[in-house]
Design an enzyme around this catalytic site. Sequence first.
Site: not given
Ligand code: ADP
Ligand code: MG
Length: 402
Positions: A200, A356
């Site tokens: 995000k 999450g």
């Molecule tokens: P959090 O829930 O911990 O705040 P986010 O929802 O922002 O984290 O992001 C989590 C998602 O980001 C995961 O599903 C992961 O697959 C994705 N992600 C991480 N790195 C990449 C990338 N380089 N390209 C695309 N998706 C990614």
């Molecule tokens: Mg998330």
Amino acid sequence: MKTIAELGDLRGRRVLVRSDLNVPLDGTTITDDGRIRASAPTIMALSEAGARVIVCAHLGRPKGTPEERYSLAPVARRLSEVLGREVRFAEDTVGASAKAAVEAAGDGDVVLLENLRFNPGETSKDDTERGAFADQLASLADVFVSDGFGVVHRKQASVYDVARLLPSAVGGLVETEVGVLERLTESPERPYAVVLGGAKVSDKLGVIDNLLRTADRLLIGGGMVFTFLKAQDYEVGTSLLEADQVETVKGYLEQAHERGVEIVLPVDIVAATAFSADADPQVVPAGVIPADRMGLDIGPESAFLFAEKLKHCKTVFWNGPMGAFEMEPYAAGTAAVAEALVELTEKGALTVVGGGDSAAAVRQLGFSDDQFGHISTGGGASLEYLEGKQLPGLTVLDEQEG
Ligand code: ADP
Ligand code: MG
């Protein structure tokens, strides 16, 4: 903020608790029960105090009408197992079933209401519509306990409006979460590093402004890294990119330089031909991602670099996986950061994991919650707090007191 202890004797009183039970489901199977386990101690404490506990929560994003796949029924069963006592499940939120369940509840009993978001009033932007739903919720109880940290940044009926109608307090989970965030913002032990990743990007860029004032070091990975690489005029291929944020990021890089905050970017990237586990993953230098490839993890040299940069830190906040960890070829970067945090925790540093997917990632990679200082149940709420924003679910409690 008033705590539960300050609500007085709760025996026989009807206590409405807003919890965050928004767990990931595969059909009706709960794939990560972290939020249920985190919510249980407050519910248990109220039950042991002899309160008639009415738990309310949401699941997913239904559009204001009941949808079977968003039912909290599986959560009621799991909550019952975690608590080791019966949880009576109401099949609606403020209707006949809810009223009957509350009516029938004895001292110490626990009731879980159906998904709050089956009612359009819960998330309505219209104060009157939201208020009307809050009135109905409040009529079920004598006091309110706000314990859904993951939603405390939302101006919603069960978070904000209901706290204006009933004597209210924060629950133990919100108390703990806010206590950790205070430690991060008020006087973090230094060096203080923040690791940001995930998908995000624009949601998370806002917090950087504030972090540049408080953190000593910022490590960037995950999907957001490509906007940073682009800001340095690097080629990012088909990677996740927020082109309209490149100028903002350039500003951050300049600010960081002026303030002496170190920004650590990956030096190599695992790049693949598609968002898939078998898309020929290859390690390439971060500056030259081929035009037909997307970066899906930080590379091995970067994982080593990130671990080095974290090694002597006394405080670390981590939000967002370093790569698409759900797929094995892209999990190593996230595992390296998790491992670095575990070692720091052993050495007495304060390590906080927020988000999450980040929490799910460390569990999926085989780490246990107690290997970290704190695993937050609310990524969005933590970020908004660190961004310096007012969280409606907290300010409403302060107002009530004043
Ligand atoms: P959090 O829930 O911990 O705040 P986010 O929802 O922002 O984290 O992001 C989590 C998602 O980001 C995961 O599903 C992961 O697959 C994705 N992600 C991480 N790195 C990449 C990338 N380089 N390209 C695309 N998706 C990614
Ligand atoms: Mg998330």
